[in-house]
Motif scaffolding. Sequence first.
Motif, PDB file in Angstrom:
ATOM      1  N   ALA A 107       0.861  -1.191   0.000  1.00  0.00           N
ATOM      2  CA  ALA A 107       0.000   0.000   0.000  1.00  0.00           C
ATOM      3  C   ALA A 107       0.889   1.230   0.000  1.00  0.00           C
ATOM      4  O   ALA A 107       1.896   1.279   0.709  1.00  0.00           O
TER       5      ALA A 107
ATOM      6  N   MET B 202       0.459   5.271   0.597  1.00  0.00           N
ATOM      7  CA  MET B 202      -0.461   6.337   1.014  1.00  0.00           C
ATOM      8  C   MET B 202       0.195   7.687   0.772  1.00  0.00           C
ATOM      9  O   MET B 202       1.311   7.938   1.211  1.00  0.00           O
TER      10      MET B 202
ATOM     11  N   LEU C 209      -7.369   4.152  -4.695  1.00  0.00           N
ATOM     12  CA  LEU C 209      -8.466   4.375  -3.765  1.00  0.00           C
ATOM     13  C   LEU C 209      -8.369   5.785  -3.180  1.00  0.00           C
ATOM     14  O   LEU C 209      -7.480   6.089  -2.392  1.00  0.00           O
TER      15      LEU C 209
ATOM     16  N   VAL D 113      -2.097  -1.091  -3.829  1.00  0.00           N
ATOM     17  CA  VAL D 113      -3.112  -0.033  -3.860  1.00  0.00           C
ATOM     18  C   VAL D 113      -2.447   1.290  -3.503  1.00  0.00           C
ATOM     19  O   VAL D 113      -1.649   1.373  -2.573  1.00  0.00           O
TER      20      VAL D 113
ATOM     21  N   GLY E  27      -3.310   5.258  -2.553  1.00  0.00           N
ATOM     22  CA  GLY E  27      -4.473   6.016  -2.115  1.00  0.00           C
ATOM     23  C   GLY E  27      -4.147   7.134  -1.158  1.00  0.00           C
ATOM     24  O   GLY E  27      -2.995   7.352  -0.782  1.00  0.00           O
TER      25      GLY E  27
ATOM     26  N   LEU F  25      -7.517   5.040   2.352  1.00  0.00           N
ATOM     27  CA  LEU F  25      -6.966   3.705   2.635  1.00  0.00           C
ATOM     28  C   LEU F  25      -7.194   3.260   4.074  1.00  0.00           C
ATOM     29  O   LEU F  25      -7.168   2.075   4.372  1.00  0.00           O
TER      30      LEU F  25
ATOM     31  N   VAL G  55     -11.801  -1.081   4.650  1.00  0.00           N
ATOM     32  CA  VAL G  55     -10.707  -1.484   3.756  1.00  0.00           C
ATOM     33  C   VAL G  55      -9.939  -2.644   4.402  1.00  0.00           C
ATOM     34  O   VAL G  55      -9.368  -2.497   5.482  1.00  0.00           O
TER      35      VAL G  55
ATOM     36  N   LEU H  92      -3.091   2.415   9.258  1.00  0.00           N
ATOM     37  CA  LEU H  92      -2.770   1.709   8.011  1.00  0.00           C
ATOM     38  C   LEU H  92      -1.870   0.513   8.303  1.00  0.00           C
ATOM     39  O   LEU H  92      -2.063  -0.575   7.761  1.00  0.00           O
TER      40      LEU H  92
ATOM     41  N   LYS I  75      -3.492  -2.717   9.373  1.00  0.00           N
ATOM     42  CA  LYS I  75      -4.308  -3.456   8.404  1.00  0.00           C
ATOM     43  C   LYS I  75      -3.596  -4.721   7.916  1.00  0.00           C
ATOM     44  O   LYS I  75      -4.136  -5.499   7.152  1.00  0.00           O
TER      45      LYS I  75
END
Length: 681
Positions: free
Chosen positions: A309, A311, A339, A363, A365, A369, A374, A398, A401
């Motif tokens: 991910a 961000m 996203l 991803v 975002g 996120l 999510v 984050l 996750k």
Amino acid sequence: MLLNEIPVKKVSGVSALKEGELHAFHIFTVADLLEYYPFRYEDYRLRPLSEVQDGEKATVQAKVFGLPVLQRYGKKSRLTCKMMADDWMFTATWFNRHFLKEQLTPGREVTLTGKWDMRRMQLTVSDSEFPDQGASRSGSLQPVYSVGGNITQAWMRKTIKQALMQYGEMIPEILPQELVQQYGLMARSRAIQRIHQPVDNEEGQQARRRMVYEELFLFQLKLQVYRAMNQQRQDGVQHTVDNATMREFVRSLPFELTDAQKKVELEILQDMRSPYCMNRLLQGDVGSGKTVVAALALYAAVKSGYQGALMVPTEILAEQHARSLAKLFEPFGITVGLLTGSITGRKRKDLLASLQMGLTDIVVGTHALIQEDVFFRALGLVVTDEQHRFGVNQRSILRRKGYNPDVLTMTATPIPRTLAITAFGDMDVSTLSERPAGRKPISTYWVKHGMMDRVLGFINREISQGRQAYLICPLIEESDKLDVQNAIDLFVSMQQAFPDFQVGLLHGRMTPAEKEEAMRLFYANETQLLVSTTVVEVGVDVPNATLMIVMDADRFGLSQLHQLRGRVGRGEHASYCVLIADPKSEVGQERMRVMTETDDGFEVARRDLELRGPGDFFGTKQSGVPEFRIADMVSDFAVLEAARDDAAELVREPAFWTSPAYLPLREYLQREQILQGELID
């Protein structure tokens, strides 16, 4: 009972109402109150007038010699009275203190504090006291606290004095005796007493020295213990990508990696392959190629069977990164999702399902996120770009996750390396110090507002040659509306100045869709001149833009100016940055000088730190850079380094974990939840 367990309302004189007001200053306990340090002292020590320099502030003991004279001007008043001090006759002047007239009787003693005007033999009085009325401030150094609302300076002084009387005996020592002796530090209880009530400057400085060291030592101890525990934990993601797979990806890139990028790639891969959590800060100047390094790390995560991910702070940047990563990863069958807040409905549902099933590998975002719905199948790497723009909590949400994913944090605000290592003591620091081949230096000029016609000619020349330009308005903090109006006014005048070119507008009040459309038109060269607020500061990449003009440039910090300058110089053409400013302050003039002298981000950062101090330099209080009560990371840097070394050495000692001598420190860590394995962010 510990002082940090006793509510502040237990101090005599603190009512329920005052307790609520103290909470606004983050004062909840007696310990918080005693550690609410003054930021300077008012000197009320008596001096003979013969020793006072012209224009100096001084406190003198005098006798009323003549009758007071009161003059009124509407609601305002001026009171004057002849005084005698040490055979000196002078005039004392008060403004708007008409009620003192009755008290100024000839022969009465009075203590005056004010500014001395030797030419007029006049003292403009800011404070006056009559010794025959009892308690007096004179003869002492009085602490000055940061106060506001209904909390006055006098009330804060009185309340802290009361707290010291009630609880001064209970102030515990926390530092190990060997460190107190090694540095010749004051005992903790005496230091706290003397920081609020110093007898003289020397004592106040010694008290401050003790508390600065303690604050920095405890901060470093938390980082060193966390680091030691993190390195013992073997429960991070262990990525298994091999060198041949990585080489295949590197060969596919449309450019050669710099030596700095290769070195940083090895550092990151070494961390990712280890069984403990990577927590690495990647800092590099504008345009040093951080995104490519992030792509290498994300590729390694996906090839090891995990998801990644990224961000970023703005939608524009998220879309840009998603596009460029998709292009790099397409030949390898790696899927990239986007996203942001603008993505809703069916499109969003499909992406969330794809992430949860593991069909989307990476991803990109914004804050979107970290929303509750999510979920990832196997999140192995979290990359945050421009980390100072995210709050501490947002980054940790984050990270949670996944199960202890590796974390790579990127910033284009270069931090002097020694400061970075010390401030982010729990992070490893990688630095990209060289520019990729082909990046041309940007010529920077500082001009006054009176030269705007020449600047317009410069814009005309660049756009006529097929290039594009940015024109930036400052953010006027008091009002977003003013800021937008400023941009709109400038936009209208640029349309009139350049009727043959397309002029675009971008500001913070536009909807995400409007901003995206404004950037898309500029990116596609459908608008040639973009009038904007600082929305474009972060990461927007338009290779054809060669001219950056900043209006009222002295309103910006150095690092922000350097970020703005980094929006140009991204293509093959020579690029320019023009700073328009008439700075009134020395700091503003110095900023303009620094910008024209160097385009090295690390040098700019060093000078910015000197000019602004760490609080402003790092931006928000949520930046992850510590907010200290008394220490200053720049002026106390030598102490910070010593404290780091002392803390690291202590944590390596087996006795630290068992000996009764270190029990106060272990209890402190327990209270801070470090020993529960909590991650520091």
